[in-house]
Design a protein around this motif. Structure first.
Motif, PDB file in Angstrom:
ATOM      1  N   PRO A   1      28.504  48.472  29.848  1.00  0.00           N
ATOM      2  CA  PRO A   1      29.475  47.563  29.226  1.00  0.00           C
ATOM      3  C   PRO A   1      30.659  47.222  30.127  1.00  0.00           C
ATOM      4  N   LEU A   2      30.732  47.857  31.304  1.00  0.00           N
ATOM      5  CA  LEU A   2      31.875  47.649  32.191  1.00  0.00           C
ATOM      6  C   LEU A   2      31.642  46.430  33.069  1.00  0.00           C
ATOM      7  N   MET A   3      32.497  45.415  32.916  1.00  0.00           N
ATOM      8  CA  MET A   3      32.371  44.174  33.683  1.00  0.00           C
ATOM      9  C   MET A   3      33.493  44.064  34.706  1.00  0.00           C
ATOM     10  N   LEU A   4      33.161  43.556  35.872  1.00  0.00           N
ATOM     11  CA  LEU A   4      34.145  43.396  36.942  1.00  0.00           C
ATOM     12  C   LEU A   4      35.255  42.465  36.496  1.00  0.00           C
ATOM     13  N   ASP A   5      36.487  42.931  36.650  1.00  0.00           N
ATOM     14  CA  ASP A   5      37.658  42.119  36.316  1.00  0.00           C
ATOM     15  C   ASP A   5      37.746  40.947  37.298  1.00  0.00           C
ATOM     16  N   PRO A   6      37.687  39.694  36.821  1.00  0.00           N
ATOM     17  CA  PRO A   6      37.728  38.549  37.733  1.00  0.00           C
ATOM     18  C   PRO A   6      39.054  38.411  38.472  1.00  0.00           C
ATOM     19  N   LEU A   7      40.086  39.111  38.016  1.00  0.00           N
ATOM     20  CA  LEU A   7      41.388  39.045  38.686  1.00  0.00           C
ATOM     21  C   LEU A   7      41.469  39.968  39.897  1.00  0.00           C
ATOM     22  N   LEU A   8      40.490  40.868  40.044  1.00  0.00           N
ATOM     23  CA  LEU A   8      40.496  41.794  41.176  1.00  0.00           C
ATOM     24  C   LEU A   8      39.876  41.126  42.399  1.00  0.00           C
ATOM     25  N   GLU A   9      40.650  41.015  43.455  1.00  0.00           N
ATOM     26  CA  GLU A   9      40.119  40.524  44.714  1.00  0.00           C
ATOM     27  C   GLU A   9      39.336  41.652  45.395  1.00  0.00           C
TER      28      GLU A   9
ATOM     29  N   ASP B   1      25.545  49.130  48.818  1.00  0.00           N
ATOM     30  CA  ASP B   1      25.353  49.055  50.263  1.00  0.00           C
ATOM     31  C   ASP B   1      26.626  48.578  50.946  1.00  0.00           C
ATOM     32  N   ILE B   2      26.748  48.864  52.231  1.00  0.00           N
ATOM     33  CA  ILE B   2      27.963  48.518  52.969  1.00  0.00           C
ATOM     34  C   ILE B   2      28.215  47.009  52.957  1.00  0.00           C
ATOM     35  N   ASP B   3      27.137  46.197  52.885  1.00  0.00           N
ATOM     36  CA  ASP B   3      27.311  44.749  52.877  1.00  0.00           C
ATOM     37  C   ASP B   3      27.293  44.156  51.463  1.00  0.00           C
ATOM     38  N   THR B   4      27.328  44.999  50.430  1.00  0.00           N
ATOM     39  CA  THR B   4      27.331  44.542  49.045  1.00  0.00           C
ATOM     40  C   THR B   4      28.731  44.647  48.457  1.00  0.00           C
ATOM     41  N   GLU B   5      29.115  43.628  47.692  1.00  0.00           N
ATOM     42  CA  GLU B   5      30.423  43.603  47.055  1.00  0.00           C
ATOM     43  C   GLU B   5      30.303  43.934  45.570  1.00  0.00           C
ATOM     44  N   GLY B   6      31.463  44.042  44.927  1.00  0.00           N
ATOM     45  CA  GLY B   6      31.478  44.063  43.474  1.00  0.00           C
ATOM     46  C   GLY B   6      31.872  45.360  42.818  1.00  0.00           C
ATOM     47  N   LEU B   7      31.499  45.454  41.556  1.00  0.00           N
ATOM     48  CA  LEU B   7      31.962  46.513  40.675  1.00  0.00           C
ATOM     49  C   LEU B   7      31.511  47.897  41.119  1.00  0.00           C
ATOM     50  N   LEU B   8      32.479  48.804  41.208  1.00  0.00           N
ATOM     51  CA  LEU B   8      32.193  50.209  41.464  1.00  0.00           C
ATOM     52  C   LEU B   8      33.186  51.045  40.671  1.00  0.00           C
ATOM     53  N   LEU B   9      32.670  52.003  39.939  1.00  0.00           N
ATOM     54  CA  LEU B   9      33.512  52.915  39.170  1.00  0.00           C
ATOM     55  C   LEU B   9      33.863  54.113  40.037  1.00  0.00           C
TER      56      LEU B   9
ATOM     57  N   VAL C   1      41.799  63.832  34.727  1.00  0.00           N
ATOM     58  CA  VAL C   1      40.717  62.910  35.072  1.00  0.00           C
ATOM     59  C   VAL C   1      41.303  61.523  35.296  1.00  0.00           C
ATOM     60  N   GLU C   2      40.673  60.778  36.189  1.00  0.00           N
ATOM     61  CA  GLU C   2      41.102  59.415  36.466  1.00  0.00           C
ATOM     62  C   GLU C   2      39.879  58.503  36.531  1.00  0.00           C
ATOM     63  N   TYR C   3      40.097  57.249  36.162  1.00  0.00           N
ATOM     64  CA  TYR C   3      39.017  56.261  36.154  1.00  0.00           C
ATOM     65  C   TYR C   3      39.554  54.957  36.728  1.00  0.00           C
ATOM     66  N   PHE C   4      38.920  54.464  37.783  1.00  0.00           N
ATOM     67  CA  PHE C   4      39.343  53.222  38.414  1.00  0.00           C
ATOM     68  C   PHE C   4      38.167  52.255  38.540  1.00  0.00           C
ATOM     69  N   MET C   5      38.456  50.982  38.308  1.00  0.00           N
ATOM     70  CA  MET C   5      37.518  49.907  38.606  1.00  0.00           C
ATOM     71  C   MET C   5      37.878  49.358  39.977  1.00  0.00           C
ATOM     72  N   LEU C   6      36.905  49.314  40.872  1.00  0.00           N
ATOM     73  CA  LEU C   6      37.121  48.787  42.218  1.00  0.00           C
ATOM     74  C   LEU C   6      36.223  47.578  42.438  1.00  0.00           C
ATOM     75  N   ASN C   7      36.792  46.534  43.004  1.00  0.00           N
ATOM     76  CA  ASN C   7      35.992  45.422  43.502  1.00  0.00           C
ATOM     77  C   ASN C   7      35.707  45.725  44.964  1.00  0.00           C
ATOM     78  N   LYS C   8      34.579  46.348  45.207  1.00  0.00           N
ATOM     79  CA  LYS C   8      34.252  46.807  46.558  1.00  0.00           C
ATOM     80  C   LYS C   8      34.040  45.620  47.505  1.00  0.00           C
ATOM     81  N   PRO C   9      34.694  45.646  48.649  1.00  0.00           N
ATOM     82  CA  PRO C   9      34.465  44.601  49.651  1.00  0.00           C
ATOM     83  C   PRO C   9      33.327  44.992  50.598  1.00  0.00           C
ATOM     84  N   GLN C  10      32.868  44.044  51.381  1.00  0.00           N
ATOM     85  CA  GLN C  10      31.895  44.352  52.418  1.00  0.00           C
ATOM     86  C   GLN C  10      32.568  45.187  53.514  1.00  0.00           C
TER      87      GLN C  10
END
Length: 244
Positions: A218-226, A106-114, A64-73
């Protein structure tokens, strides 16, 4: 114990090629199992107890793998798409090919995605019965109704007469842009209806022009992830997710 798995299936799941490609590699003697050439595609073994090498490189095993992604638009929350890049294509250091996004942005929404292949955890996080908190930052144009905070707190009714659960709205700033009122806000919702955040603000008289998810449970977007960057979850983050 990870259980037993066929050699060709193992190599395919670890992203070493399609099933036909790895079968050909096995047939040509390019695969070693515990240091010995194995030419049997259907050879079964426990990947947690055996070392497999292909073309001289060890094939690391991960169940199993778990990744935090800062999704771009401009990227879709899907495993494959014919028109747009997918969030899965951004996870460059994944070992497995069966990863999927937990929920959608959404395709135009950014941010946290597991991103994971843990179906049980995904089900728990997405279950309507769990009411997992999701926090968004939104930039909204238009004059919102004066009682918008109270309306959201009670559970606002959308344009199609759907009523959403009570939500917490915090207006962080208000100003004018090109002669039009604009506000920046944080919104915490406890469900995940289709286009919910945008529809909530529309029902209150506004239009979302920028949206970013900041947290999920409880999962918060890492501010260091572009935008577009990802990293594996830490042990602490995974433990907190499972507890929630």
């Amino acid at each position: 114990m990870a259980g037993t798995i066929r050699l060709d299936k193992f190599l395919a799941e670890m992203k070493k090629g399609t099933r036909s490609q790895v079968k050909e590699a096995i047939r040509k003697g390019r695969v070693l199992v515990d240091g010995a050439v194995c030419r049997e595609s259907d050879y079964k073994f426990d990947p947690a107890a055996v070392t497999v090498c292909m073309d001289g490189e060890e094939v690391a095993f991960s169940s199993v793998e778990y990744f935090m992604l800062n999704k771009p638009q401009g990227v879709v929350s899907a495993t494959e798409d014919n028109l747009h890049p997918t969030v899965i294509s951004l996870i460059g250091d994944a070992k497995r090919k069966d990863l999927f996004p937990v929920g959608r942005l959404d395709i135009d929404t950014e941010g946290l995605l597991l991103i994971t292949n843990d179906g049980k955890l995904a089900h728990e996080l997405l279950s309507p019965k769990k009411h997992v908190d999701k926090v968004y930052f939104a930039k909204v144009k238009g004059k919102l109704r004066e009682d918008v905070t109270e309306a959201f707190a009670k559970g606002i009714t959308l344009a199609d007469q759907t009523t959403v659960l009570p939500a917490e709205l915090l207006i962080e700033s208000s100003y004018e842009e090109d002669g039009e009122p604009v506000c920046e806000a944080r919104l915490t919702i406890h469900e995940g209806k289709f286009h919910q955040v945008k529809r909530m603000f529309e029902a209150a008289g506004g239009q979302v022009v920028f949206l970013k998810r900041l947290s999920m449970g409880p999962l918060m977007l890492d501010p260091l992830l572009e935008p577009g960057e990802s990293r594996p979850l830490t042990a602490e983050e995974l433990k907190a997710l499972r507890k929630s």
